[in-house]
Design an enzyme around this catalytic site. Structure first.
Site, PDB file in Angstrom:
ATOM      1  N   ASP A  88       0.810  -1.227   0.000  1.00  0.00           N
ATOM      2  CA  ASP A  88       0.000   0.000   0.000  1.00  0.00           C
ATOM      3  C   ASP A  88       0.839   1.271   0.000  1.00  0.00           C
ATOM      4  OD1 ASP A  88      -2.561  -0.981  -0.218  1.00  0.00           O
ATOM      5  OD2 ASP A  88      -2.909  -1.104   1.952  1.00  0.00           O
ATOM      6  N   ARG A 113       0.026  -1.723   7.633  1.00  0.00           N
ATOM      7  CA  ARG A 113       0.630  -0.507   7.064  1.00  0.00           C
ATOM      8  C   ARG A 113       1.546   0.223   8.049  1.00  0.00           C
ATOM      9  NH1 ARG A 113      -2.812   3.296   3.167  1.00  0.00           N
ATOM     10  NH2 ARG A 113      -0.649   3.734   2.567  1.00  0.00           N
ATOM     11  N   ARG A 158     -10.189   5.975  10.251  1.00  0.00           N
ATOM     12  CA  ARG A 158      -8.735   5.884  10.378  1.00  0.00           C
ATOM     13  C   ARG A 158      -8.200   6.894  11.409  1.00  0.00           C
ATOM     14  NH1 ARG A 158      -6.618   2.910   5.814  1.00  0.00           N
ATOM     15  NH2 ARG A 158      -8.196   1.353   5.342  1.00  0.00           N
ATOM     16  N   HIS A 187     -11.359   7.419   4.030  1.00  0.00           N
ATOM     17  CA  HIS A 187     -10.422   8.546   4.196  1.00  0.00           C
ATOM     18  C   HIS A 187     -11.135   9.802   3.695  1.00  0.00           C
ATOM     19  CE1 HIS A 187      -6.443   6.038   3.931  1.00  0.00           C
ATOM     20  NE2 HIS A 187      -6.591   6.498   5.162  1.00  0.00           N
ATOM     21  N   CYS A 287      -4.838   9.487  -3.655  1.00  0.00           N
ATOM     22  CA  CYS A 287      -4.148   8.562  -2.754  1.00  0.00           C
ATOM     23  C   CYS A 287      -2.713   8.334  -3.195  1.00  0.00           C
ATOM     24  CB  CYS A 287      -4.864   7.215  -2.733  1.00  0.00           C
ATOM     25  SG  CYS A 287      -6.554   7.282  -2.161  1.00  0.00           S
TER      26      CYS A 287
END
Ligand code: ARG
Length: 294
Positions: A88, A113, A158, A187, A287
């Site tokens: 990612d 992550r 998140r 997000h 992103c």
């Protein structure tokens, strides 16, 4: 025969004004990561399904188109090497939040992550940024958007609200917390697009998907940005809002046709790119792009 006096429908006034505004592009500086080790190996958002095969070389080709688009627009792009085993990492927007020489590091929600946080901070340090180690869980520009002087900050899936306070103290700016409620838009940068990143006074400086927010956040957005572009569920669902604007050119998902038209009406120049492969990881244009602001 007398000519009727033209009247302005008050309801359409903000859009009319926005259409007539002249848009100006300013050169930007971005951080990207070529997805050489891209795959979907785990599931931390509803877009991801490890059972669906991914094509790394296609991901790289699609990513290259985005990179080339930025270069053709005159933007500077720096690269960070993807660490094997951190698929990612291509979504550099999550690697931190940078204003001026200060890089606020990321502290990821999911263990898969978490090693990315130090990897990005090391890159910032090597480049001479003043790195601020985060105390609270936050996923960088995925959840922090600078709109003029103000920072819009996402929470719900998140980044923790404590990180919003941390950012407000660090940068000495107004931070407006917004709560996301739909797991597909986990997000803030999947639900809001910043169109005029440098100005705060425009009629249409953001675009957003109202259903991605709770009632209170929706009311806040209506109050702060009455001239915003409201996108359709359909454009939202192809991550159309996950886009990058330089004030004139807006790089968007090529499938977000309605949004493309709305941008054109307001005097922006939409440029569609296809990142279908990276969408399998739940990410789009924004992103894959972290802004390094002067
Ligand atoms: N697979 C990544 C995750 O779920 C995608 C991140 C997308 N990045 C973004 N800025 N919205 O964390």
């Amino acid at each position: 025969m007398s000519t009727p006096t033209p009247t302005l429908d008050p309801a359409s006034a903000p859009a009319e004004q926005a259409t007539q505004r002249s848009r100006t592009a300013t050169p930007r500086h971005y951080l990207m990561c070529r997805p050489e080790h891209f795959t979907v190996a785990y599931r931390i958002n509803p877009w991801m399904d490890p059972a669906v095969p991914t094509d790394t070389s296609l991901a790289v080709r699609q990513w290259q188109t985005l990179y080339d688009t930025y270069r053709e627009l005159g933007h500077e792009v720096q690269l960070i090497d993807q660490v094997e085993g951190l698929p990612d990492m291509v979504y550099t927007a999550n690697g931190g939040f940078v204003i001026g020489n200060v890089a606020y590091g990321a502290k990821f929600t999911h263990p898969q992550r978490q090693p990315e946080g130090p990897a990005f901070m090391e890159w910032f340090r090597e480049q001479g940024f003043e790195v601020v180690e985060p105390k609270n869980v936050n996923e960088g520009e995925g959840d922090f958007l600078l709109v003029g002087e103000r920072i819009l900050a996402g929470t719900g899936f998140r980044s923790a609200t404590d990180s919003h306070r941390e950012v407000a103290d660090l940068f000495g700016r107004e931070v407006v917390s917004l709560t996301l409620v739909n797991p597909n838009f986990y997000h803030l940068d999947t639900a809001i697009s910043v169109l005029d990143p440098l100005t705060d006074d425009a009629g249409a400086n953001i675009a957003y998907l109202p259903s991605a927010f709770d009632d209170a956040s929706r009311r806040t957005l209506e109050r702060l940005y009455p001239g915003a572009i409201i996108v359709s569920e359909q454009d939202g669902s192809v991550l159309g809002l996950n886009s990058i604007s330089d004030g004139l050119n807006v790089v968007i998902a090529s499938r977000a046709k309605g949004f493309e038209g709305q941008l054109r009406e307001r005097g922006y120049n939409p440029i569609g790119v296809d990142l279908s492969e990276l969408l399998l990881g739940g990410g789009g244009v924004k992103c894959c792009t972290l802004e390094l602001r002067a």
